[in-house]
Design a protein around this motif. Structure first.
Motif, PDB file in Angstrom:
ATOM      1  N   GLU A  76       0.840  -1.201   0.000  1.00  0.00           N
ATOM      2  CA  GLU A  76       0.000   0.000   0.000  1.00  0.00           C
ATOM      3  C   GLU A  76       0.871   1.245   0.000  1.00  0.00           C
ATOM      4  N   ILE A  77       0.592   2.158  -0.917  1.00  0.00           N
ATOM      5  CA  ILE A  77       1.239   3.466  -0.967  1.00  0.00           C
ATOM      6  C   ILE A  77       0.362   4.450  -0.188  1.00  0.00           C
ATOM      7  N   GLY A  78       0.913   4.995   0.905  1.00  0.00           N
ATOM      8  CA  GLY A  78       0.128   5.876   1.761  1.00  0.00           C
ATOM      9  C   GLY A  78      -0.750   5.054   2.687  1.00  0.00           C
ATOM     10  N   CYS A  79      -0.124   4.287   3.583  1.00  0.00           N
ATOM     11  CA  CYS A  79      -0.871   3.305   4.366  1.00  0.00           C
ATOM     12  C   CYS A  79      -1.681   3.918   5.499  1.00  0.00           C
ATOM     13  N   GLY A  80      -1.476   5.206   5.789  1.00  0.00           N
ATOM     14  CA  GLY A  80      -2.302   5.876   6.786  1.00  0.00           C
ATOM     15  C   GLY A  80      -2.258   5.180   8.131  1.00  0.00           C
ATOM     16  N   SER A  81      -3.435   4.848   8.667  1.00  0.00           N
ATOM     17  CA  SER A  81      -3.515   4.244   9.996  1.00  0.00           C
ATOM     18  C   SER A  81      -3.630   2.725   9.960  1.00  0.00           C
ATOM     19  N   GLY A  82      -3.582   2.127   8.776  1.00  0.00           N
ATOM     20  CA  GLY A  82      -3.491   0.680   8.675  1.00  0.00           C
ATOM     21  C   GLY A  82      -4.779  -0.068   8.415  1.00  0.00           C
ATOM     22  N   GLN A  83      -5.914   0.627   8.301  1.00  0.00           N
ATOM     23  CA  GLN A  83      -7.184  -0.080   8.134  1.00  0.00           C
ATOM     24  C   GLN A  83      -7.269  -0.828   6.805  1.00  0.00           C
ATOM     25  N   SER A  84      -6.717  -0.241   5.743  1.00  0.00           N
ATOM     26  CA  SER A  84      -6.773  -0.923   4.444  1.00  0.00           C
ATOM     27  C   SER A  84      -5.885  -2.162   4.440  1.00  0.00           C
ATOM     28  N   LEU A  85      -4.715  -2.077   5.055  1.00  0.00           N
ATOM     29  CA  LEU A  85      -3.854  -3.262   5.166  1.00  0.00           C
ATOM     30  C   LEU A  85      -4.538  -4.334   6.003  1.00  0.00           C
ATOM     31  N   GLN A  86      -5.256  -3.945   7.029  1.00  0.00           N
ATOM     32  CA  GLN A  86      -6.043  -4.915   7.789  1.00  0.00           C
ATOM     33  C   GLN A  86      -7.050  -5.606   6.877  1.00  0.00           C
ATOM     34  N   LEU A  96       2.148  -8.334   3.707  1.00  0.00           N
ATOM     35  CA  LEU A  96       1.653  -6.961   3.730  1.00  0.00           C
ATOM     36  C   LEU A  96       2.846  -6.009   3.840  1.00  0.00           C
ATOM     37  N   TRP A  97       2.854  -5.003   2.972  1.00  0.00           N
ATOM     38  CA  TRP A  97       3.855  -3.950   3.010  1.00  0.00           C
ATOM     39  C   TRP A  97       3.128  -2.613   2.952  1.00  0.00           C
ATOM     40  N   GLY A  98       3.693  -1.610   3.625  1.00  0.00           N
ATOM     41  CA  GLY A  98       3.103  -0.287   3.594  1.00  0.00           C
ATOM     42  C   GLY A  98       4.155   0.800   3.568  1.00  0.00           C
ATOM     43  N   MET A  99       3.823   1.882   2.892  1.00  0.00           N
ATOM     44  CA  MET A  99       4.699   3.060   2.829  1.00  0.00           C
ATOM     45  C   MET A  99       3.870   4.290   3.176  1.00  0.00           C
ATOM     46  N   ASP A 100       4.473   5.226   3.924  1.00  0.00           N
ATOM     47  CA  ASP A 100       3.807   6.483   4.219  1.00  0.00           C
ATOM     48  C   ASP A 100       4.868   7.543   4.487  1.00  0.00           C
ATOM     49  N   ILE A 101       4.530   8.797   4.226  1.00  0.00           N
ATOM     50  CA  ILE A 101       5.464   9.903   4.452  1.00  0.00           C
ATOM     51  C   ILE A 101       5.536  10.296   5.924  1.00  0.00           C
ATOM     52  N   SER A 102       4.565   9.831   6.718  1.00  0.00           N
ATOM     53  CA  SER A 102       4.443  10.250   8.112  1.00  0.00           C
ATOM     54  C   SER A 102       4.888   9.161   9.071  1.00  0.00           C
TER      55      SER A 102
END
Length: 268
Positions: A76-86, A96-102
């Protein structure tokens, strides 16, 4: 960043914003501004858009763009708080992999997934930058309301193509550009912005500030083609059942024009 005395009404995500100030785009300053926004008040001000929702009035449960994700390596590009990865993790994705600027969002994702018995490889980085993600590795890369924050759309799509296996999928959603141009008022819909204007602007929301550009739909389509993707599906329509549950100016606007778009593309 050089501020000009040019103001306009604009729309951020699914909500109305006040006055936006046109600015010159400087990549590092934009990253600093937006990472600070998401590190502090981003979720409180804009909320979080996550799967199964692609945005306002569009859902994966209705569109079925992902298909069966079991056994898939997913980023996920821009994984935010993780709900979509969940969401994809609970459907038996293998990795599962995630990237975010924050950094704050990365930590929220880590905690959220852990609370649901899941884990992911998480990277804090602007999506435009080299960040050590494996190439020719993922079955699906997706992004829910994050791609529009990039300062380099063509470069970002090229990087995403490099992460994907041949024939793998890239799916992303963002606020529809025509939605950014039109506001609802008591007289109906009124154009407040030139659709063809892709200049950068800054807007204050709550106690924070963010910076972005409203790109034309053709800009996204052409950038995908240049990066080696073939578009399989474009979703613009709002879900009628979801609209029926809302009766306000925003829902009335969504009945007349698209407020969210979703693109599904495949790496050649």
């Amino acid at each position: 960043m050089d501020n000009h005395s040019v103001y306009r009404t604009n729309v951020i995500g699914a909500g109305e914003a006040g006055v936006a100030v046109s600015v010159d785009m400087e990549k590092n300053v934009v990253h600093q501004t937006n990472s600070l926004f998401w590190n502090t008040i981003g979720n409180d001000v804009l909320g979080a858009t996550s799967l199964p929702l692609y945005g306002a009035f569009v859902s994966e449960e209705k569109c079925q763009l992902f298909g069966d994700v079991s056994g898939k390596r997913i980023l996920e590009i821009g994984c935010g708080s993780g709900q979509s990865l969940q969401y994809v993790g609970e459907r038996h994705a293998s990795e599962l992999w995630g990237m975010d600027i924050s950094e704050n969002q990365i930590e929220k994702t880590r905690q959220h997934l852990s609370a649901h018995g899941l884990s992911a490889q998480l990277i804090c980085s602007p999506m435009e930058d080299t960040c050590g993600l494996p190439e020719d590795y993922f079955d699906i890369v997706y992004s829910i309301y994050a791609i529009g924050w990039t300062t380099d759309l063509e470069g970002t799509f090229s990087r995403i193509a490099s992460y994907l296996k041949k024939d793998a999928l890239f799916i992303f959603s963002w606020s529809h550009p025509i939605h950014k141009c039109v506001v609802a008022d008591k007289n109906g819909l009124t154009f407040k912005k030139n659709y063809f204007d892709e200049s950068w602007y800054s807007v204050s929301l709550g106690e924070g500030t963010l910076t972005l550009s409203d790109r034309k739909l053709s800009t996204y389509v052409n950038a995908l083609a240049q990066a080696g993707f073939v578009i399989e599906q474009l979703v613009e329509q709002s879900d009628e059942e979801m609209l029926q549950s809302r009766n306000n100016d925003f829902a009335n606007k969504a009945r007349m024009l698209p407020v969210t778009f979703v693109l599904k593309a495949r790496k050649r």
